[in-house]
Design a protein around this motif. Structure first.
Motif, PDB file in Angstrom:
ATOM      1  N   ASP A  77       0.822  -1.214   0.000  1.00  0.00           N
ATOM      2  CA  ASP A  77       0.000   0.000   0.000  1.00  0.00           C
ATOM      3  C   ASP A  77       0.855   1.263   0.000  1.00  0.00           C
ATOM      4  OD1 ASP A  77      -2.396  -1.313  -0.121  1.00  0.00           O
ATOM      5  OD2 ASP A  77      -2.689  -1.369   2.056  1.00  0.00           O
ATOM      6  N   ALA A  78       1.943   1.244   0.775  1.00  0.00           N
ATOM      7  CA  ALA A  78       2.779   2.453   0.883  1.00  0.00           C
ATOM      8  C   ALA A  78       3.364   2.825  -0.483  1.00  0.00           C
ATOM      9  CB  ALA A  78       3.884   2.226   1.897  1.00  0.00           C
ATOM     10  N   LEU A  79       3.588   1.828  -1.321  1.00  0.00           N
ATOM     11  CA  LEU A  79       4.151   2.092  -2.654  1.00  0.00           C
ATOM     12  C   LEU A  79       3.056   2.220  -3.721  1.00  0.00           C
ATOM     13  CD1 LEU A  79       7.104  -0.501  -2.620  1.00  0.00           C
ATOM     14  CD2 LEU A  79       7.241   1.964  -2.220  1.00  0.00           C
ATOM     15  N   GLY A  80       1.796   2.023  -3.305  1.00  0.00           N
ATOM     16  CA  GLY A  80       0.680   2.122  -4.262  1.00  0.00           C
ATOM     17  C   GLY A  80       0.624   0.930  -5.207  1.00  0.00           C
ATOM     18  N   ASP A  81       0.980  -0.253  -4.711  1.00  0.00           N
ATOM     19  CA  ASP A  81       0.904  -1.504  -5.507  1.00  0.00           C
ATOM     20  C   ASP A  81       1.498  -1.341  -6.912  1.00  0.00           C
ATOM     21  OD1 ASP A  81      -0.462  -2.537  -3.339  1.00  0.00           O
ATOM     22  OD2 ASP A  81      -2.419  -2.542  -4.302  1.00  0.00           O
ATOM     23  N   PRO A  82       2.800  -1.124  -7.022  1.00  0.00           N
ATOM     24  CA  PRO A  82       3.395  -0.898  -8.355  1.00  0.00           C
ATOM     25  C   PRO A  82       3.365  -2.150  -9.238  1.00  0.00           C
ATOM     26  CG  PRO A  82       5.103  -1.157  -6.697  1.00  0.00           C
ATOM     27  CD  PRO A  82       3.815  -1.125  -5.952  1.00  0.00           C
ATOM     28  N   MET A  83       3.246  -1.919 -10.540  1.00  0.00           N
ATOM     29  CA  MET A  83       3.291  -3.040 -11.479  1.00  0.00           C
ATOM     30  C   MET A  83       4.716  -3.586 -11.535  1.00  0.00           C
ATOM     31  SD  MET A  83       1.581  -3.593 -15.097  1.00  0.00           S
ATOM     32  CE  MET A  83       2.515  -2.759 -16.304  1.00  0.00           C
ATOM     33  N   ILE A  84       4.830  -4.889 -11.613  1.00  0.00           N
ATOM     34  CA  ILE A  84       6.152  -5.526 -11.646  1.00  0.00           C
ATOM     35  C   ILE A  84       6.196  -6.563 -12.767  1.00  0.00           C
ATOM     36  CG2 ILE A  84       6.777  -5.191  -9.218  1.00  0.00           C
ATOM     37  CD1 ILE A  84       5.579  -7.972  -8.649  1.00  0.00           C
ATOM     38  N   ALA A  85       7.410  -6.979 -13.117  1.00  0.00           N
ATOM     39  CA  ALA A  85       7.593  -8.019 -14.128  1.00  0.00           C
ATOM     40  C   ALA A  85       8.067  -9.305 -13.440  1.00  0.00           C
ATOM     41  CB  ALA A  85       8.630  -7.544 -15.141  1.00  0.00           C
ATOM     42  N   ASP A  86       8.018 -10.406 -14.173  1.00  0.00           N
ATOM     43  CA  ASP A  86       8.523 -11.692 -13.657  1.00  0.00           C
ATOM     44  C   ASP A  86       9.921 -11.533 -13.072  1.00  0.00           C
ATOM     45  OD1 ASP A  86       6.665 -13.964 -14.272  1.00  0.00           O
ATOM     46  OD2 ASP A  86       6.755 -13.025 -16.246  1.00  0.00           O
TER      47      ASP A  86
END
Ligand code: UDP
Length: 259
Positions: free
Chosen positions: A125-134
Motif C-alpha cells: 500500500d505504501a508504494l501504491g501496488d506498483p506493477m512488476i515483471a517476472d
C-alpha cells in the motif's frame, strides 16, 4: 459471540483466528476503498453479498479442480478458510481494456484485447501496488519460477471458467484480480487461490447495455452501487426471494431516512 483473536484487518475484510490450527475466519465488511484508499466509503450490504458471491465462485472452482483456501461459509458475513502464507503479488487478468491499462497505454475502454493479458503488481500500500515483471518476482524472491507457472496456469483456468459463468448470465468479464497463498505440507509448499472473488475486484459489464455492475460504480460515483452488487448476486441465483425483499426493505428504510 466468544471473543476471537483478530489476526489482520484489511480494507474490506477482517481475519480472525479459526477454530482449528491452520484455519482462519474471513469477515466481509461493507467498507469500500478506491485509488489506494484515497477514496473511502461504505456500500450497504456489500459484505453479505461478497461473502455469498465468493463462496459460490470458490466452490465452483474447487469443483473443476482449482485448489482454494475456502472451506465453508459460516454465516452472513463470515467464511472459514485455510490459513495461507500470502504471496505478495496481485495477479490481474484482462480480457478487455479498462482502468489502469486504458489510462497507461491510451487504449479506449471497452476494446476487446486480441489475447488475454496477465499482469503482476507488488502488494504494498505504501508504494501504491506498483506493477512488476517476472524479473522482479524472481530477483526479490517473492515466488519461485515453479510457483509463478502454477499461478499463471490457475489464473487462465479461473479466467476461462469465470468468463463462461458470467457470459451465461449476460455479464462480460472485463478484468479481475486474484491473490494466491502457500500452504505447507512438511517441507513441500503448494500454491492455492486465496482472498476473494467478488464485484470488488472484478470489472463486470452487462453484455447488452455495457452497464457497469462492479466497484467502478463506487470509484466513479455512478450511483446504484448496492443495486449493482445485488444484481450480480441475483443473476447468479444467490438471492432467495425473501432475501431480495429484505434488501429492498433496507433500501426503502434508507430512503425514508432521506439517505
Ligand atoms: N483490482 C483490485 N485491487 C487493486 C487493483 C485492482 O481488485 O488493488 C482489480 C480491479 O477491480 C480491476 C482489475 O483489478 O477489476 C484491474 O484494475 P486496474 O489495474 O485497471 O486498476 P484500477 O482501475 O482499479 O486502478
Amino acid at each position: 459471540m466468544a471473543r476471537r483473536r483478530q489476526i489482520y484487518e484489511g480494507k474490506a475484510k477482517i481475519l480472525y483466528e479459526g477454530p482449528e490450527p491452520g484455519t482462519l475466519i474471513q469477515y466481509f465488511k461493507d467498507d469500500a476503498t478506491a485509488f489506494n484508499a484515497q477514496k473511502r466509503g461504505t456500500i450497504s450490504g456489500k459484505g453479505v453479498i461478497n461473502n455469498r458471491i465468493s463462496e459460490h465462485i470458490f466452490t465452483s472452482l474447487a469443483a473443476i479442480g482449482v485448489p482454494t483456501h475456502f472451506i465453508r461459509r459460516l454465516n452472513m458475513r463470515e467464511q472459514l478458510i485455510r490459513q495461507v502464507e500470502i504471496i505478495p503479488i496481485e495477479v490481474v487478468i484482462r480480457n478487455v481494456a479498462a482502468g489502469s491499462l486504458s489510462k497507461r497505454l491510451g487504449i479506449e475502454e471497452g476494446t476487446q484485447l486480441p489475447r488475454t493479458i496477465i499482469e503482476y503488481y507488488y502488494k504494498d500500500d505504501a508504494l501504491g501496488d506498483p506493477m512488476i515483471a517476472d524479473e522482479h518476482i524472481a530477483c526479490f524472491g517473492w515466488a519461485t519460477q515453479e510457483e509463478m507457472n502454477d499461478i499463471a496456469d490457475m489464473a487462465i483456468r479461473v479466467n476461462d471458467f469465470l468468463s463462461g459463468m458470467f457470459a451465461a448470465i449476460g455479464i462480460r468479464l472485463i478484468d479481475f484480480k486474484l491473490e494466491f497463498g502457500r500452504v505447507w505440507d512438511g517441507d513441500y509448499a503448494r500454491v492455492i487461490l486465496a482472498d476473494e472473488i467478488s464485484p470488488d475486484g472484478c470489472r463486470l459489464w452487462d453484455i447488452k447495455t455495457n452497464q457497469k455492475l462492479d466497484k467502478d460504480r463506487f470509484r466513479q460515483d455512478l450511483g446504484g452501487v448496492e443495486e449493482a452488487y445485488q444484481e450480480v448476486a441475483r443473476r447468479l441465483g444467490l438471492l432467495q426471494p425473501e432475501e431480495e425483499s429484505a434488501v429492498l426493505d433496507l433500501d426503502s428504510h434508507r430512503k425514508k431516512r432521506g439517505k
